[in-house]
Design an enzyme around this catalytic site. Sequence first.
Site, PDB file in Angstrom:
ATOM      1  N   LYS A  84      47.574  34.504  47.140  1.00  0.00           N
ATOM      2  CA  LYS A  84      48.625  35.226  46.980  1.00  0.00           C
ATOM      3  C   LYS A  84      48.527  36.663  46.811  1.00  0.00           C
ATOM      4  CE  LYS A  84      48.709  35.184  41.760  1.00  0.00           C
ATOM      5  NZ  LYS A  84      49.487  34.786  40.483  1.00  0.00           N
ATOM      6  N   ARG A 115      53.619  30.719  29.141  1.00  0.00           N
ATOM      7  CA  ARG A 115      54.193  30.565  30.433  1.00  0.00           C
ATOM      8  C   ARG A 115      54.819  29.214  30.680  1.00  0.00           C
ATOM      9  NH1 ARG A 115      51.531  33.357  35.494  1.00  0.00           N
ATOM     10  NH2 ARG A 115      51.223  31.111  36.179  1.00  0.00           N
TER      11      ARG A 115
END
Length: 356
Positions: free
Chosen positions: A34, A129
């Site tokens: 990423k 998260r």
Amino acid sequence: MAFLNLHKDNLHKNYQFLKGKFNEHGVAWGAVSKMLCGNEIYIRELIDLGVDEIHDSRISNLAKVKAINPKIKTVYIKPPSKRNLADVVTYADVSLNSELTTIRWISEEASRQDKLHQIIIMVETGDLREGVMGEDLVDFYAKIFRLPNVEVIGLGTNLNCLNGVMPSTDKLVQLSLYKQIIELKFNKEIPWVSAGTSVTIPLMLNHQLPKGVNHFRVGETLYFGANLFDESTIPGMNDSVFELCTEIIEMQEKPLLPTGTLAANPQGDTTKIDESLYGQSSFRGILDIGLLDVDPKYLIYDKDEFEVLGASSDMLILDLGKNHKNYKVGDLIRFKLKYMGALAILNSYYIEKRVI
């Protein structure tokens, strides 16, 4: 013109180091791409290392991986959104999931595409998260394990990315126990316990990784050789895979203090005046890079050589003191980068990307 170098040999050394360590501990792993922000030049360099599994949080990047080499296993490393499900099933072999509704949609889409889509169920282990709460996990699994065209291949967790909660042996033992409970109750094998990201690697190197943990998703340590427990460089790894090169576009001796009525600058900051500096001067260099490209706090440099004074949208200002190295207009100033700095530079359309 500013540009970013990827030092191929340093990346290769880091990859071989990690490959050896993971093999030694019997752990499968994938390289997270990423940070490369879909840059095809750098994606090809990653593939050329010999990776067989690439992870990304942008489906367009995984589409590029599949276009270059369809045989690479692709993993989408955040819960999919409803509006990109078709692309996720098309370009990702595996996705990380924590919502029942989304997994049902994936099942429907995978059936339409006549594909088997694999899933890692993310489990909440404290960082708050993504993740299913542990007490809900068995019921969660019960509702999805018979869905058509989806296969649960792992339980995973994410730590340190939001609230800074660090991984521990106890947390990872708990994750492994969840796997055992589900396998016994449902008589289904779950191949992977995906312990997390680069932040978990020090536990493995220190022989504190529970035996059941057998899969990692690695980005930062691959590119920076970083031990994220203490921000050191892991012995045997290299912290110089990426190098930002910036060009001096002005070099002049100027007063240390501004003159005139002061107000907040466009970033909302107001200059503080140290009156003892009136009448003093130093050499100031202006570089061809600014806040549009990177926040200066993510630049790494030798503070004995110069000091970064600040930045505007397109220019970075240095104080070079007496300019003992005789820098001049056109010379290059080089920086190492912290992870978030490299991410910003790689996402900048304006910075050329090169391979050394």
